[in-house]
Write a protein that holds these residues in place. Structure first.
Motif, PDB file in Angstrom:
ATOM      1  N   THR A  88     -59.765  84.684  -1.844  1.00 13.29           N
ATOM      2  CA  THR A  88     -59.967  83.310  -1.390  1.00 13.29           C
ATOM      3  C   THR A  88     -61.102  82.681  -2.209  1.00 13.29           C
ATOM      4  O   THR A  88     -61.952  83.373  -2.751  1.00 13.29           O
ATOM      5  CB  THR A  88     -60.262  83.252   0.125  1.00 13.29           C
ATOM      6  OG1 THR A  88     -60.137  81.901   0.551  1.00 13.29           O
ATOM      7  CG2 THR A  88     -61.646  83.765   0.458  1.00 13.29           C
ATOM      8  N   LEU A 146     -57.987  76.139   0.127  1.00 14.10           N
ATOM      9  CA  LEU A 146     -56.773  75.387  -0.215  1.00 14.10           C
ATOM     10  C   LEU A 146     -56.819  73.983   0.380  1.00 14.10           C
ATOM     11  O   LEU A 146     -56.563  72.993  -0.316  1.00 14.10           O
ATOM     12  CB  LEU A 146     -55.535  76.107   0.352  1.00 14.10           C
ATOM     13  CG  LEU A 146     -54.719  76.956  -0.601  1.00 14.10           C
ATOM     14  CD1 LEU A 146     -55.561  77.971  -1.314  1.00 14.10           C
ATOM     15  CD2 LEU A 146     -53.572  77.642   0.117  1.00 14.10           C
ATOM     16  N   ARG A 166     -60.055  75.477  12.934  1.00 12.71           N
ATOM     17  CA  ARG A 166     -60.457  76.063  14.218  1.00 12.71           C
ATOM     18  C   ARG A 166     -61.744  75.447  14.716  1.00 12.71           C
ATOM     19  O   ARG A 166     -61.864  75.039  15.860  1.00 12.71           O
ATOM     20  CB  ARG A 166     -60.647  77.580  14.055  1.00 12.71           C
ATOM     21  CG  ARG A 166     -59.360  78.333  13.957  1.00 12.71           C
ATOM     22  CD  ARG A 166     -59.613  79.783  13.714  1.00 12.71           C
ATOM     23  NE  ARG A 166     -60.346  79.987  12.460  1.00 12.71           N
ATOM     24  CZ  ARG A 166     -60.495  81.145  11.863  1.00 12.71           C
ATOM     25  NH1 ARG A 166     -59.992  82.226  12.414  1.00 12.71           N
ATOM     26  NH2 ARG A 166     -61.158  81.255  10.721  1.00 12.71           N
ATOM     27  N   THR A 167     -62.738  75.393  13.817  1.00 11.29           N
ATOM     28  CA  THR A 167     -64.031  74.815  14.185  1.00 11.29           C
ATOM     29  C   THR A 167     -64.121  73.454  13.502  1.00 11.29           C
ATOM     30  O   THR A 167     -64.244  73.392  12.280  1.00 11.29           O
ATOM     31  CB  THR A 167     -65.162  75.727  13.668  1.00 11.29           C
ATOM     32  OG1 THR A 167     -64.815  76.133  12.336  1.00 11.29           O
ATOM     33  CG2 THR A 167     -65.324  76.957  14.529  1.00 11.29           C
ATOM     34  N   ASP A 250     -43.394  76.293  -0.722  1.00  9.89           N
ATOM     35  CA  ASP A 250     -43.729  77.294  -1.748  1.00  9.89           C
ATOM     36  C   ASP A 250     -43.568  78.701  -1.192  1.00  9.89           C
ATOM     37  O   ASP A 250     -43.516  79.665  -1.950  1.00  9.89           O
ATOM     38  CB  ASP A 250     -45.180  77.074  -2.198  1.00  9.89           C
ATOM     39  CG  ASP A 250     -45.552  77.919  -3.408  1.00  9.89           C
ATOM     40  OD1 ASP A 250     -44.796  77.889  -4.407  1.00  9.89           O
ATOM     41  OD2 ASP A 250     -46.578  78.622  -3.366  1.00  9.89           O
TER      42      ASP A 250
END
Ligand code: NDP
Length: 308
Positions: A88, A146, A166-167, A250
């Motif tokens: 990531t 992303l 989420r946050t 994708d």
């Protein structure tokens, strides 16, 4: 200490493993390309695939050349004492540009003209089909590497960008950030909904029939996350019924997308082969991550991008 690093042959799915071996030529440990039956001869492994044989091969560290780690059994890694790191942080620009490309194709009908070109057909799209991204709305679900890469490009194109994470902390280029509990409200008004969340127990099937029904009938769903985040048969149904304007996909529940999938033949569906992050500098980026973690191991620091 790492004395021998294996570059697993499965990396061939992305680029020749020898290229990464050569990019790592200057590191202290020996770097070799290995098949699955050779992994017990190395202490660290850089890999695309997961194989059960990795668990009892005596490995200290495995690096996934993808950001998604949904194929790795995390509990087993923990029990086996294997450190897992992922990639990531490296795909924001490539995936961001791919998503900008999908959205531009839909707005300016480029995918339609390419199909017509294959038939040597000189014809405009319907007069009211083209639009501009400027002033169009986008909701990005998942605002990590992303999602931020997508949002920055959409903002530069003049789009109204909202998002979900989420946050719900503020994110550059995103006007409103919603918590996961507001997913339905967030996706409801958007022309484009782009999915950029990891596949987890929470996100599996996140976009199903109910969510598709809440989206605008002219909305375009973009999925660069993982196939399992979307109920693919509900998506095909919504597209067939014209309850959705289109999709740019994708990633799929089954990859490669089977030849009999209806998604191949739909005019307003763009299918790309899990290639949104492809980049000629991919091996350099992986080499940089591996070098950084070798340094951290030498200095006794925590690994970067540590998952387990
Ligand atoms: P990050 O970890 O940087 O970001 C993930 C984001 O998703 C975070 O903003 C997180 O929220 C959010 N999120 C997680 N769970 C939920 C949820 N239940 N509801 C809403 N938001 C949620 O990951 P990346 O951006 O690097 O990658 C995301 C995924 O994209 C990868 O796991 C991989 O599966 C896929 N991917 C696909 C590629 C391709 O080639 N198509 C290339 C690279 C990645 P919060 O910030 O609040 O924690």
């Amino acid at each position: 200490m790492v004395t021998r690093i294996g570059i697993h042959a499965s990396i061939e799915a992305l680029f020749p493993p020898e290229v990464l071996r050569d990019r790592l030529a200057a590191v202290d440990p020996e770097v070799v390309v290995v098949d699955t039956d050779e992994v017990d001869a190395v202490d660290a492994l850089v890999t695309f695939a997961y194989e059960d044989a990795f668990l009892d091969a005596g490995l200290d560290w495995i690096h996934s050349v993808q950001a998604g780690i949904d194929r790795f059994p995390l509990e087993e890694f923990e029990a086996a004492g294997i450190n897992l790191t992922n990639s990531t942080g490296t795909h924001g620009d490539s995936v961001g540009e791919t998503v900008a490309g999908y959205m531009l194709a839909f707005a300016r009908r480029l995918h339609e003209f390419r199909s017509k070109q294959e038939r040597k057909e000189w014809a405009w799209a319907e007069w009211d089909a083209p639009f501009t991204l400027s002033g169009s709305s986008l909701c990005v679900v998942g605002l990590g590497t992303l999602g931020r890469g997508i949002a920055a490009r959409a903002d530069a194109l003049g789009m109204d960008v909202t998002g979900v994470k989420r946050t719900p902390t503020p994110v550059d280029h995103v006007d409103t950030v919603h918590p996961s509990s507001e997913l339905h409200e967030a996706i409801g008004g958007a022309k484009f909904v782009a999915l950029a969340v990891p596949l987890t127990d929470e996100t599996e099937g996140l976009i199903g029939a109910e969510e598709l029904a809440r989206m605008r009938a002219d909305a375009v769903l973009v999925n660069v996350a993982r196939g399992g985040v979307v109920d693919q048969s509900a998506l095909a149904d919504a597209l067939r019924a014209d309850d959705l304007g289109g999709a740019a996909l994708d990633v799929f529940e089954t990859e490669p997308l089977p030849a009999d999938s209806p998604l191949w033949d739909m005019d307003d569906v763009i299918v790309t082969p899990h290639s949104a992050a492809a980049h000629r500098e991919y091996p350099d980026r992986m080499a940089a991550l591996v070098r950084e973690n070798l340094r951290r191991i030498d200095d006794g620091e925590r690994l970067a991008n540590g998952v387990v």
